[in-house]
Enzyme design. Structure first.
Site, PDB file in Angstrom:
ATOM      1  N   PHE A   1      -1.186  13.498  11.389  1.00 52.24           N
ATOM      2  CA  PHE A   1      -1.108  14.158  10.081  1.00 52.24           C
ATOM      3  C   PHE A   1      -1.714  13.236   9.039  1.00 52.24           C
ATOM      4  O   PHE A   1      -1.269  12.094   8.870  1.00 52.24           O
ATOM      5  CB  PHE A   1       0.338  14.502   9.698  1.00 52.24           C
ATOM      6  CG  PHE A   1       0.400  15.258   8.392  1.00 52.24           C
ATOM      7  CD1 PHE A   1       0.153  16.626   8.350  1.00 52.24           C
ATOM      8  CD2 PHE A   1       0.633  14.593   7.196  1.00 52.24           C
ATOM      9  CE1 PHE A   1       0.167  17.326   7.143  1.00 52.24           C
ATOM     10  CE2 PHE A   1       0.647  15.285   5.989  1.00 52.24           C
ATOM     11  CZ  PHE A   1       0.418  16.651   5.964  1.00 52.24           C
TER      12      PHE A   1
ATOM     13  N   ASP B   1      -3.801   4.690   8.814  1.00 51.65           N
ATOM     14  CA  ASP B   1      -3.071   5.494   7.837  1.00 51.65           C
ATOM     15  C   ASP B   1      -1.610   5.039   7.859  1.00 51.65           C
ATOM     16  O   ASP B   1      -0.854   5.378   8.765  1.00 51.65           O
ATOM     17  CB  ASP B   1      -3.203   6.981   8.186  1.00 51.65           C
ATOM     18  CG  ASP B   1      -2.452   7.871   7.191  1.00 51.65           C
ATOM     19  OD1 ASP B   1      -1.692   7.336   6.364  1.00 51.65           O
ATOM     20  OD2 ASP B   1      -2.628   9.102   7.265  1.00 51.65           O
TER      21      ASP B   1
ATOM     22  N   LYS C   1       2.993   7.599  -0.406  1.00 50.87           N
ATOM     23  CA  LYS C   1       4.447   7.824  -0.347  1.00 50.87           C
ATOM     24  C   LYS C   1       5.322   6.764  -1.010  1.00 50.87           C
ATOM     25  O   LYS C   1       5.615   6.868  -2.186  1.00 50.87           O
ATOM     26  CB  LYS C   1       4.863   8.071   1.108  1.00 50.87           C
ATOM     27  CG  LYS C   1       4.343   9.419   1.635  1.00 50.87           C
ATOM     28  CD  LYS C   1       5.101   9.917   2.831  1.00 50.87           C
ATOM     29  CE  LYS C   1       4.806  11.378   3.111  1.00 50.87           C
ATOM     30  NZ  LYS C   1       3.611  11.629   3.898  1.00 50.87           N
TER      31      LYS C   1
HETATM   32  C1  LIG Z   1       2.394  12.435   3.876  1.00 50.32           C
HETATM   33  C2  LIG Z   1       1.240  11.901   4.623  1.00 50.32           C
HETATM   34  C3  LIG Z   1      -0.081  12.119   4.201  1.00 50.32           C
HETATM   35  C4  LIG Z   1      -0.426  13.000   3.021  1.00 50.32           C
HETATM   36  O1  LIG Z   1       0.122  12.549   1.840  1.00 50.32           O
HETATM   37  P1  LIG Z   1       0.236  13.549   0.571  1.00 50.32           P
HETATM   38  O2  LIG Z   1       0.708  12.670  -0.537  1.00 50.32           O
HETATM   39  O3  LIG Z   1       1.223  14.611   0.956  1.00 50.32           O
HETATM   40  O4  LIG Z   1      -1.110  14.119   0.342  1.00 50.32           O
HETATM   41  C5  LIG Z   1      -1.103  11.517   4.910  1.00 50.32           C
HETATM   42  N1  LIG Z   1      -0.847  10.736   5.976  1.00 50.32           N
HETATM   43  C6  LIG Z   1       0.403  10.508   6.419  1.00 50.32           C
HETATM   44  C7  LIG Z   1       0.617   9.612   7.585  1.00 50.32           C
HETATM   45  C8  LIG Z   1       1.492  11.093   5.774  1.00 50.32           C
HETATM   46  O5  LIG Z   1       2.725  10.897   6.230  1.00 50.32           O
END
Ligand SMILES: *Cc1c(COP(=O)(O)O)cnc(C)c1O
Length: 405
Positions: free
Chosen positions: A136, A224, A253
């Site tokens: 994700f 990420d 986050k």
């Molecule tokens: C939440 C998340 C995203 C996206 O972040 P948003 O602020 O919702 O756009 C991307 N990568 C990972 C691993 C995430 O947990």
């Protein structure tokens, strides 16, 4: 009797685009690890806004930093710099252990940090990116191209071309995909711990292999760490549990403890030089307000020993859940305070509801897994209260009703 919650959810349904379904409840305020809904019911927040509220709710360090910054200056545009922006960039480079010549690009969300990373990969002059199955990375068109879930992607195709997905943690599949992409391979992009996929921890050897293969191919390794970074695992970044040094990291986050922010960190002068003047930008990115909140978050994690606390409370939760010996607990996976309690039956959705009624916010991240990503200020008393309630929650949970036959 109609509660304030019912009334506001009815108005929510009438006023918002229904992409999130109907929310579970309506929250009003919070304090530390607790939140209170509009009817006055109090919950232990074991989800922390999905790994966002690093310092919990209403932490004095955040309140003070934001209040001070708002009255000083909130926004100035990127024609100008600010002290919080420079200081947060410096602090990030330090906690990321980025070498001399590294840099930070500030965005406002995780997906935007990923977009910046994707544009960075294009600047290698190559076009292929290898991502992971079940990954994700966000919902904007570029980020969605890297996200795996077909239900998220398919309604929006065609997406950005050149992305392929390989099974997470399978070394042979990665070797084959790297070989197949050849000298058009721009990057391998992956989460060291897949959060949305259910808190799946990547094998350290696989991360090392990804580093070796990308280095040999002249491609970038982009990690990420939007969910697993910023101290959550007991390390500043999840990959700090290994000796791997990436070419770029995405953060968001938990970075500013609840204020929207995202960041791309580029490692070393070569990678940092890939994005030149005018090639990327953001109106709000790096604004003094978000940066002041980010600085307060990093400083408090350091001054209050929250990396150590995340590791210790993660251990206490893991050992405590396993020690319950509950027949519905299959195990606990994850690191620090990014955990999933895995279940022997697909009762997670029901367990989440029962837990909420009992005053605990958790997340059914998969049909058979409950995710915990609480504030890093979680203490032993909160762990104890959750462990005391969990057996009753699991006993009362029921499998999803089968479709009417
Ligand atoms: C939440 C998340 C995203 C996206 O972040 P948003 O602020 O919702 O756009 C991307 N990568 C990972 C691993 C995430 O947990």
């Amino acid at each position: 009797m109609t509660t304030h919650t019912d009334e506001l959810l009815e108005r929510y349904r009438a006023a918002l685009v229904p992409v999130f379904g109907v929310p579970q409840t309506v929250l009003d305020h919070g304090d530390g690890c607790y939140v209170v809904d509009v009817d006055g019911k109090r919950y232990l927040d074991l989800l922390g806004g999905i790994a966002v509220n690093t310092l919990g709710h209403g932490h004095p360090a955040i309140v003070e930093a934001i209040t001070k910054q708002v009255s000083q200056v909130m926004h100035i545009s990127n024609f100008f710099a600010s002290r919080p922006q420079v200081e947060l960039a410096e602090a990030l480079l330090r906690v990321c252990r980025a070498p001399e010549g590294s840099g930070v690009f500030f965005a406002n969300s995780g997906a935007e940090a990923i977009e910046a990373a994707l544009k960075l990969t294009r600047r290698t002059g190559r076009h292929r990116v290898i991502a992971m199955e079940h990954a994700f990375h966000g919902r904007t068109m570029g980020a969605l191209s890297l996200t795996w879930k077909p239900a998220y992607r398919e309604p929006f195709e065609p997406l950005v071309p050149g992305v392929s997905h390989v099974p997470y943690g399978d070394p042979d599949a990665l070797r084959a995909a790297v070989a197949e992409a050849g000298d058009d391979l721009a990057a391998v992009l992956l989460e060291p711990i897949q959060g949305e996929a259910g808190v799946i921890v990547l094998d350290e050897d696989y991360l090392r292999l990804a580093r070796e293969l990308t280095r040999d191919a002249g491609a970038l390794l982009v990690l990420d760490e939007i969910q697993c970074g910023m101290g959550r695992t007991g390390h500043w970044l999840a990959h700090h549990a290994t000796d791997v040094v990436p070419d770029a990291v995405t953060l968001a986050k938990g970075l500013a403890g609840g204020v929207p922010v995202g960041a791309l960190v580029t490692y070393g002068p070569h990678v940092t030089g890939l994005l030149q003047g005018g090639q990327h930008g953001s109106t709000f990115g790096g604004n003094p307000l978000a940066c002041a909140a980010g600085l307060a978050t990093i400083r408090t994690v350091e001054s209050d020993g929250l990396l150590e606390n995340a590791a210790a409370m993660g251990r206490a939760l893991t050992e405590g859940v396993l020690a319950l010996g509950h027949p519905r607990v299959a195990g606990v996976r994850g690191r620090g305070l990014l955990l999933a309690i895995t279940l022997t039956e697909p009762v997670a959705a029901s367990a989440m509801t029962v837990a909420r009624e009992a005053g605990f916010l958790v997340n059914a991240v998969a049909p058979d897994a409950l995710r915990l990503a609480p504030p890093l200020v979680l203490g032993p008393a909160e762990v104890e209260s959750f462990l005391a309630a969990l057996p009753g929650v699991l006993d009362a949970a029921v499998p999803p009703s089968s479709p009417a036959s």
